[in-house]
Design a protein around this motif. Structure first.
Motif, PDB file in Angstrom:
ATOM      1  N   ALA A 136      21.235  34.054   8.219  1.00 47.56           N
ATOM      2  CA  ALA A 136      21.753  32.929   7.434  1.00 47.56           C
ATOM      3  C   ALA A 136      23.228  32.700   7.723  1.00 47.56           C
ATOM      4  N   GLY A 137      23.969  33.758   7.952  1.00 49.50           N
ATOM      5  CA  GLY A 137      25.382  33.646   8.264  1.00 49.50           C
ATOM      6  C   GLY A 137      25.647  33.132   9.667  1.00 49.50           C
ATOM      7  N   SER A 138      24.664  33.206  10.528  1.00 53.20           N
ATOM      8  CA  SER A 138      24.822  32.722  11.902  1.00 53.20           C
ATOM      9  C   SER A 138      24.365  31.288  12.073  1.00 53.20           C
ATOM     10  N   THR A 139      23.576  30.793  11.143  1.00 51.02           N
ATOM     11  CA  THR A 139      23.023  29.449  11.288  1.00 51.02           C
ATOM     12  C   THR A 139      24.101  28.378  11.192  1.00 51.02           C
ATOM     13  N   GLY A 140      24.972  28.469  10.218  1.00 51.60           N
ATOM     14  CA  GLY A 140      26.032  27.467  10.051  1.00 51.60           C
ATOM     15  C   GLY A 140      26.925  27.350  11.269  1.00 51.60           C
ATOM     16  N   PRO A 141      27.520  28.446  11.717  1.00 50.09           N
ATOM     17  CA  PRO A 141      28.358  28.354  12.910  1.00 50.09           C
ATOM     18  C   PRO A 141      27.588  27.893  14.151  1.00 50.09           C
ATOM     19  N   ALA A 142      26.335  28.296  14.274  1.00 51.59           N
ATOM     20  CA  ALA A 142      25.548  27.879  15.439  1.00 51.59           C
ATOM     21  C   ALA A 142      25.296  26.375  15.419  1.00 51.59           C
ATOM     22  N   LEU A 143      25.122  25.813  14.237  1.00 47.08           N
ATOM     23  CA  LEU A 143      24.874  24.375  14.141  1.00 47.08           C
ATOM     24  C   LEU A 143      26.106  23.553  14.473  1.00 47.08           C
ATOM     25  N   PHE A 144      27.287  24.067  14.136  1.00 51.48           N
ATOM     26  CA  PHE A 144      28.505  23.280  14.300  1.00 51.48           C
ATOM     27  C   PHE A 144      29.365  23.701  15.483  1.00 51.48           C
ATOM     28  N   VAL A 171      35.667  43.485  16.354  1.00 48.60           N
ATOM     29  CA  VAL A 171      36.079  43.050  17.688  1.00 48.60           C
ATOM     30  C   VAL A 171      35.696  41.603  17.953  1.00 48.60           C
ATOM     31  N   THR A 172      34.437  41.238  17.689  1.00 52.64           N
ATOM     32  CA  THR A 172      33.949  39.902  18.067  1.00 52.64           C
ATOM     33  C   THR A 172      33.512  39.055  16.881  1.00 52.64           C
ATOM     34  N   HIS A 173      33.661  39.556  15.667  1.00 53.98           N
ATOM     35  CA  HIS A 173      33.208  38.857  14.454  1.00 53.98           C
ATOM     36  C   HIS A 173      31.705  38.566  14.511  1.00 53.98           C
ATOM     37  N   THR A 174      30.953  39.519  14.995  1.00 52.03           N
ATOM     38  CA  THR A 174      29.508  39.410  15.099  1.00 52.03           C
ATOM     39  C   THR A 174      28.893  39.222  13.725  1.00 52.03           C
ATOM     40  N   SER A 175      27.892  38.374  13.646  1.00 57.74           N
ATOM     41  CA  SER A 175      27.159  38.206  12.408  1.00 57.74           C
ATOM     42  C   SER A 175      25.841  38.963  12.518  1.00 57.74           C
ATOM     43  N   VAL A 176      25.528  39.754  11.521  1.00 56.39           N
ATOM     44  CA  VAL A 176      24.275  40.501  11.521  1.00 56.39           C
ATOM     45  C   VAL A 176      23.298  39.921  10.503  1.00 56.39           C
ATOM     46  N   ASN A 177      23.590  38.728  10.033  1.00 55.05           N
ATOM     47  CA  ASN A 177      22.765  38.055   9.042  1.00 55.05           C
ATOM     48  C   ASN A 177      22.348  36.695   9.601  1.00 55.05           C
ATOM     49  N   LEU A 198      19.530  30.865  18.518  1.00 54.65           N
ATOM     50  CA  LEU A 198      19.340  31.048  17.077  1.00 54.65           C
ATOM     51  C   LEU A 198      17.883  31.308  16.704  1.00 54.65           C
ATOM     52  N   TRP A 199      16.951  30.720  17.423  1.00 51.94           N
ATOM     53  CA  TRP A 199      15.534  30.876  17.087  1.00 51.94           C
ATOM     54  C   TRP A 199      15.128  32.346  17.104  1.00 51.94           C
ATOM     55  N   LEU A 200      15.655  33.111  18.064  1.00 54.18           N
ATOM     56  CA  LEU A 200      15.291  34.521  18.160  1.00 54.18           C
ATOM     57  C   LEU A 200      15.885  35.328  17.005  1.00 54.18           C
ATOM     58  N   PHE A 201      17.062  34.921  16.541  1.00 60.05           N
ATOM     59  CA  PHE A 201      17.717  35.613  15.438  1.00 60.05           C
ATOM     60  C   PHE A 201      16.933  35.446  14.144  1.00 60.05           C
ATOM     61  N   TRP A 202      16.172  34.378  14.012  1.00 56.01           N
ATOM     62  CA  TRP A 202      15.299  34.171  12.850  1.00 56.01           C
ATOM     63  C   TRP A 202      13.916  34.755  13.084  1.00 56.01           C
TER      64      TRP A 202
END
Length: 65
Positions: free
Chosen positions: A21-29, A13-19, A38-42
């Motif tokens: 490392a996989g969320s860091t790239g999109p969050a940066l750009f 539905v939302t292309h959620t990332s559960v990883n 992002l800090w909480l996800f790490w």
């Protein structure tokens, strides 16, 4: 079971990332508030691992020492 539910419902539905490392790239750009969260996800998995290690040590500690 929670991870399976996330894969079956949230990712399609939302292309959620559960990883993290996989969320860091999109969050940066991405031009969104994702970088603010992002800090909480790490941090959450790291704290969970530390808590698991401490509990493991406490549960399997020798009574002789």
């Amino acid at each position: 079971l929670c991870l399976t539910l996330t894969h079956l419902v949230s990712i399609p539905v939302t292309h959620t990332s559960v990883n993290p490392a996989g969320s860091t790239g999109p969050a940066l750009f991405a031009d969104t508030a994702a970088l603010d969260q992002l800090w909480l996800f790490w941090l959450a998995p790291i704290l969970g691992a530390i808590m698991g290690a401490v509990l493991h040590r406490l549960m399997l500690a020798d009574d002789d020492s």
